[in-house]
Design an enzyme around this catalytic site. Structure first.
Site, PDB file in Angstrom:
ATOM      1  N   GLU A  19       3.041 -50.615-112.779  1.00  0.00           N
ATOM      2  CA  GLU A  19       2.542 -49.390-112.161  1.00  0.00           C
ATOM      3  C   GLU A  19       2.209 -48.369-113.246  1.00  0.00           C
ATOM      4  O   GLU A  19       3.100 -47.643-113.716  1.00  0.00           O
ATOM      5  CB  GLU A  19       3.602 -48.813-111.226  1.00  0.00           C
ATOM      6  CG  GLU A  19       3.944 -49.716-110.060  1.00  0.00           C
ATOM      7  CD  GLU A  19       4.355 -48.919-108.838  1.00  0.00           C
ATOM      8  OE1 GLU A  19       3.701 -49.057-107.806  1.00  0.00           O
ATOM      9  OE2 GLU A  19       5.316 -48.144-108.930  1.00  0.00           O
ATOM     10  N   SER A  71      -2.377 -46.459-106.362  1.00  0.00           N
ATOM     11  CA  SER A  71      -3.557 -45.996-105.613  1.00  0.00           C
ATOM     12  C   SER A  71      -4.440 -47.118-105.059  1.00  0.00           C
ATOM     13  O   SER A  71      -5.665 -46.995-105.009  1.00  0.00           O
ATOM     14  CB  SER A  71      -4.388 -45.043-106.472  1.00  0.00           C
ATOM     15  OG  SER A  71      -3.686 -43.830-106.643  1.00  0.00           O
ATOM     16  N   GLY A  90      -0.487 -42.336-106.967  1.00  0.00           N
ATOM     17  CA  GLY A  90      -0.735 -41.131-106.176  1.00  0.00           C
ATOM     18  C   GLY A  90      -1.989 -40.373-106.579  1.00  0.00           C
ATOM     19  O   GLY A  90      -2.252 -39.286-106.067  1.00  0.00           O
ATOM     20  N   GLY A 119       1.814 -47.265-102.070  1.00  0.00           N
ATOM     21  CA  GLY A 119       2.475 -46.067-101.568  1.00  0.00           C
ATOM     22  C   GLY A 119       1.689 -45.552-100.369  1.00  0.00           C
ATOM     23  O   GLY A 119       1.929 -45.964 -99.237  1.00  0.00           O
ATOM     24  N   GLY A 120       0.704 -44.699-100.646  1.00  0.00           N
ATOM     25  CA  GLY A 120      -0.084 -44.066 -99.578  1.00  0.00           C
ATOM     26  C   GLY A 120      -0.638 -45.048 -98.555  1.00  0.00           C
ATOM     27  O   GLY A 120      -0.571 -44.797 -97.341  1.00  0.00           O
ATOM     28  N   ASN A 139       5.961 -48.855-100.211  1.00  0.00           N
ATOM     29  CA  ASN A 139       7.021 -47.899-100.545  1.00  0.00           C
ATOM     30  C   ASN A 139       6.738 -46.624 -99.760  1.00  0.00           C
ATOM     31  O   ASN A 139       5.769 -45.919-100.053  1.00  0.00           O
ATOM     32  CB  ASN A 139       6.966 -47.647-102.065  1.00  0.00           C
ATOM     33  CG  ASN A 139       7.900 -46.550-102.511  1.00  0.00           C
ATOM     34  OD1 ASN A 139       8.752 -46.084-101.750  1.00  0.00           O
ATOM     35  ND2 ASN A 139       7.750 -46.131-103.761  1.00  0.00           N
ATOM     36  N   TRP A 140       7.582 -46.346 -98.761  1.00  0.00           N
ATOM     37  CA  TRP A 140       7.353 -45.173 -97.905  1.00  0.00           C
ATOM     38  C   TRP A 140       7.885 -43.885 -98.554  1.00  0.00           C
ATOM     39  O   TRP A 140       7.764 -42.810 -97.985  1.00  0.00           O
ATOM     40  CB  TRP A 140       7.997 -45.373 -96.534  1.00  0.00           C
ATOM     41  CG  TRP A 140       7.367 -46.461 -95.704  1.00  0.00           C
ATOM     42  CD1 TRP A 140       6.260 -47.210 -96.015  1.00  0.00           C
ATOM     43  CD2 TRP A 140       7.809 -46.934 -94.418  1.00  0.00           C
ATOM     44  NE1 TRP A 140       5.990 -48.107 -95.005  1.00  0.00           N
ATOM     45  CE2 TRP A 140       6.916 -47.968 -94.013  1.00  0.00           C
ATOM     46  CE3 TRP A 140       8.863 -46.603 -93.551  1.00  0.00           C
ATOM     47  CZ2 TRP A 140       7.060 -48.645 -92.796  1.00  0.00           C
ATOM     48  CZ3 TRP A 140       9.006 -47.279 -92.348  1.00  0.00           C
ATOM     49  CH2 TRP A 140       8.114 -48.289 -91.980  1.00  0.00           C
ATOM     50  N   LYS A 141       8.505 -44.014 -99.700  1.00  0.00           N
ATOM     51  CA  LYS A 141       9.039 -42.867-100.471  1.00  0.00           C
ATOM     52  C   LYS A 141       9.874 -41.939 -99.567  1.00  0.00           C
ATOM     53  O   LYS A 141      10.571 -42.434 -98.691  1.00  0.00           O
ATOM     54  CB  LYS A 141       7.888 -42.122-101.151  1.00  0.00           C
ATOM     55  CG  LYS A 141       6.959 -43.055-101.929  1.00  0.00           C
ATOM     56  CD  LYS A 141       6.084 -42.352-102.907  1.00  0.00           C
ATOM     57  CE  LYS A 141       5.131 -43.348-103.557  1.00  0.00           C
ATOM     58  NZ  LYS A 141       4.445 -42.833-104.704  1.00  0.00           N
ATOM     59  N   HIS A 155      11.637 -47.097-110.163  1.00  0.00           N
ATOM     60  CA  HIS A 155      10.319 -46.519-109.869  1.00  0.00           C
ATOM     61  C   HIS A 155      10.068 -45.324-110.785  1.00  0.00           C
ATOM     62  O   HIS A 155      10.983 -44.569-111.106  1.00  0.00           O
ATOM     63  CB  HIS A 155      10.245 -46.095-108.395  1.00  0.00           C
ATOM     64  CG  HIS A 155       8.862 -45.739-107.971  1.00  0.00           C
ATOM     65  ND1 HIS A 155       8.293 -44.510-108.244  1.00  0.00           N
ATOM     66  CD2 HIS A 155       7.911 -46.463-107.325  1.00  0.00           C
ATOM     67  CE1 HIS A 155       7.053 -44.497-107.772  1.00  0.00           C
ATOM     68  NE2 HIS A 155       6.801 -45.670-107.212  1.00  0.00           N
TER      69      HIS A 155
HETATM   70  C1  PEP Z   1       3.903 -46.221-105.775  1.00  0.00           C
HETATM   71  O1  PEP Z   1       4.405 -45.102-105.724  1.00  0.00           O
HETATM   72  O2  PEP Z   1       4.589 -47.199-106.092  1.00  0.00           O
HETATM   73  C2  PEP Z   1       2.486 -46.359-105.465  1.00  0.00           C
HETATM   74  C3  PEP Z   1       1.874 -47.476-105.771  1.00  0.00           C
HETATM   75  O3  PEP Z   1       1.907 -45.281-104.842  1.00  0.00           O
HETATM   76  P1  PEP Z   1       0.349 -45.085-104.477  1.00  0.00           P
HETATM   77  O4  PEP Z   1      -0.145 -46.384-103.910  1.00  0.00           O
HETATM   78  O5  PEP Z   1       0.329 -43.983-103.460  1.00  0.00           O
HETATM   79  O6  PEP Z   1      -0.341 -44.737-105.751  1.00  0.00           O
END
Ligand code: PEP
Length: 260
Positions: A169, A216, A175, A237-238, A10-12, A96
């Site tokens: 999640e 994360s 994050g 995400g990241g 997910n590039w947000k 989300h």
């Molecule tokens: C997300 O926002 O769905 C996510 C998993 O982000 P991150 O991996 O950065 O925690």
């Protein structure tokens, strides 16, 4: 098990159009020979079509970060399932936690959206559920997960071949830089699976549903989440914002062990 893992990035709202296209090219190159599972990236709306064009011929599929529950009409600012399909999407994230938090998206809206998406057989919904820190701290996680899954899906008819991904999640891990303990994730996945089994029966759940973890994950901690029967993939995400990092995570998930 090996080839049915799912890894979605997910590039947000983190990249410009130019950055999205650069990342798409880098991801395409990294994954050109990848056959270890289903991989998708979810860019912002303005980048969807061009990222999709870049990814043509690649094992990496395209996903959208959101979609509206109506098929067309006067809904300023929204985007329909048909429109994201036209852009080349195969997946769409629904509900989300960032949308639940900042845009007051609730499970009634999520339910309506899933219902509409289920009438588009080429689009796989990625439905997000997960407790916040307060709910976890006060031992309400199991009920919250049960309730969210119920609200999102109850009464829906799942077409025979339709795939549905549930992304567990925990909001407090997203994050944060620290994933939750794999055993805790596995337990939460069991709660989700038991709820789904009660609602749809074992056969439909094993044919149509996958439950993946998000929060994360990176190439260092992914090891703990691979090879666990109840965790069928990851939403990142990241870690999805760097082609090499994303590739290392995907390789670990696909092979069931950490890559050195
Ligand atoms: C997300 O926002 O769905 C996510 C998993 O982000 P991150 O991996 O950065 O925690």
């Amino acid at each position: 098990m090996k080839n049915n893992k799912i890894i979605i990035a997910n590039w947000k709202m983190k990249l410009s159009l130019a950055e999205s296209l650069d990342l798409a090219r880098a991801v395409k190159e990294k994954f050109k020979d990848f056959s270890g599972g289903q991989v998708a990236v979810c860019p912002n709306f303005i980048s969807l079509k061009e990222v999709g064009d870049i990814l043509k011929g690649s094992p990496v599929k395209l996903g959208a970060q959101n979609v509206f529950w109506e098929e067309s009409g006067a809904y300023t600012g929204e985007i329909s399932p048909r429109q994201i399909l036209e852009a080349g999407c195969s997946y769409v994230i629904i509900g989300h936690s960032e949308r639940r938090k900042y845009l007051n998206v609730n499970y009634e809206m999520i339910h309506k959206t899933i219902k509409t998406v289920l009438s588009f057989p080429d689009l796989v919904p990625v439905v997000c559920v997960g407790e916040n820190w307060d709910e976890r701290k006060t031992d309400r996680r199991d009920y919250v997960l049960f309730d969210q899954v119920q609200q999102a899906l109850s009464g829906l008819n799942i077409p025979g071949e339709q795939k549905i991904i549930i992304a567990y999640e925990p909001i407090w891990a997203i994050g944060s830089g620290t994933a939750i303990e794999p055993a805790e994730a596995e337990y939460a996945h069991k709660i989700i699976r038991i709820t789904l089994n009660d609602m749809f029966g074992l056969k439909v759940v094993s044919n149509n549903f996958s439950v993946i973890y998000g929060g994360s994950i990176n190439s260092h901690n992914v090891k703990g989440f691979t090879g666990l029967e109840d965790i069928q993939g990851l939403l990142v995400g990241g870690a999805g914002l760097d082609a090499e990092e994303f590739f290392q995570v995907a390789k670990s998930v696909a092979s069931g062990k950490e890559e050195d």
